[in-house]
Design an enzyme around this catalytic site. Structure first.
Site, mmCIF file in Angstrom:
data_model
loop_
_atom_site.group_PDB
_atom_site.id
_atom_site.type_symbol
_atom_site.label_atom_id
_atom_site.label_comp_id
_atom_site.label_asym_id
_atom_site.label_seq_id
_atom_site.Cartn_x
_atom_site.Cartn_y
_atom_site.Cartn_z
ATOM 1 N N ARG A 1 0.850 -1.199 0.000
ATOM 2 C CA ARG A 1 0.000 0.000 0.000
ATOM 3 C C ARG A 1 0.879 1.239 0.000
ATOM 4 O O ARG A 1 1.749 1.376 0.854
ATOM 5 C CB ARG A 1 -0.861 0.046 1.267
ATOM 6 N N THR B 1 -1.505 7.410 -0.462
ATOM 7 C CA THR B 1 -2.810 7.225 -1.123
ATOM 8 C C THR B 1 -3.558 5.998 -0.604
ATOM 9 O O THR B 1 -4.764 5.868 -0.838
ATOM 10 C CB THR B 1 -2.628 7.032 -2.635
ATOM 11 N N ASP C 1 0.049 -4.106 12.260
ATOM 12 C CA ASP C 1 0.573 -4.388 10.915
ATOM 13 C C ASP C 1 0.936 -5.868 10.841
ATOM 14 O O ASP C 1 1.888 -6.316 11.484
ATOM 15 C CB ASP C 1 1.792 -3.496 10.645
ATOM 16 N N ASP D 1 4.560 -6.719 9.601
ATOM 17 C CA ASP D 1 5.584 -6.403 10.608
ATOM 18 C C ASP D 1 5.547 -7.392 11.764
ATOM 19 O O ASP D 1 6.594 -7.808 12.268
ATOM 20 C CB ASP D 1 5.389 -4.974 11.138
#
Ligand code: PRP
Ligand code: URA
Length: 215
Positions: free
Chosen positions: A110, A114, A206, A209
């Protein structure tokens, strides 16, 4: 209105073992090792639901006692497509149920500004028309990555695609339904909303991560 009525493309796996493991997965104090193991186990449990409509065909076999008509999964070959990176954590769990499934890969991340997906890798087996594709990604947030992954697989010739995730946001479920109404979504949880950075609330942080220890 119930979640099933609001999101007709969505199946939430409410099994107690799935919900128990989700509580452990979301917990910020769960170690990287624990997180990986839970993603693996949850993926295997969700695969059971994601494959429940695979067509069967009759086959004659001999048990030690007599001949019988049994049933085996027919025709279409299952192909898993993890979305890099976090989808990689789901592959082995699903393969444990379906060891002969093929595995394609799609690389997307991603854009931070945006939140739209950026493609960097794509490889799926040939003969896509005759395969059942299952896209693997633990997080369905804005839905941009999942929708782009499905579009790429369809452009590759696929006619049957579904998405398996662990946590879905309503925004992502609806975007996928708008852009790919034929694609069922199987998830362990439907969360409340996205935050201003596109993270799912309450979510689990995340996923990439936490799986790979990169933060
Ligand atoms: C995460 C996740 C999904 C995507 C979901 O990947 O694994 O692919 O975000 O968000 P979306 O629904 O808003 O598109 P990320 O882009 O962080 O890439 P990474 O796994 O390489 O870190
Ligand atoms: N990607 C993640 O890994 N987590 C989120 O909450 C949203 C997107």
């Amino acid at each position: 209105m119930s979640d099933a009525k609001k999101h007709p493309n969505l199946t939430i796996v409410a099994h107690p073992l799935v919900q128990h493991k989700m509580a452990l997965l979301r917990d910020v104090s769960t170690s990287k090792k624990g997180f990986r193991e839970l993603v693996d186990e949850l993926s295997m449990l969700l695969a059971y639901e994601a494959t429940k409509e695979l067509p069967l065909q009759p086959v004659t076999i001999d048990t030690p006692l007599e001949r019988m008509e049994a049933r085996r999964v027919a025709g279409k070959k299952v192909t898993l497509v993890p979305v890099l990176r976090a989808g990689l954590g789901m592959v082995d769990g699903v393969l444990r149920l379906m060891p002969s499934a093929r595995v394609g890969h799609i690389g997307l991340y991603r854009d931070h500004a945006t939140l739209e997906p950026v493609h960097y890798y794509f490889k799926i087996p040939g003969d896509a028309q005759s395969r059942e594709f299952i896209v693997l990604d633990p997080m369905l947030a804005t839905g941009g990555s999942a929708s782009a992954a499905v579009s790429a697989i369809k452009q590759g010739g696929a006619a049957s695609v579904r998405l398996m995730c662990l946590v879905a946001a309503p925004e992502g479920v609806e975007r996928l339904r708008a852009e790919h109404p034929d694609v069922p979504v199987i998830t362990a949880a439907l969360d409340r909303q996205l935050n201003e950075n596109g993270y799912i609330l309450p979510g689990l942080g995340d996923a990439g991560d936490r799986l790979f220890g990169t933060k």
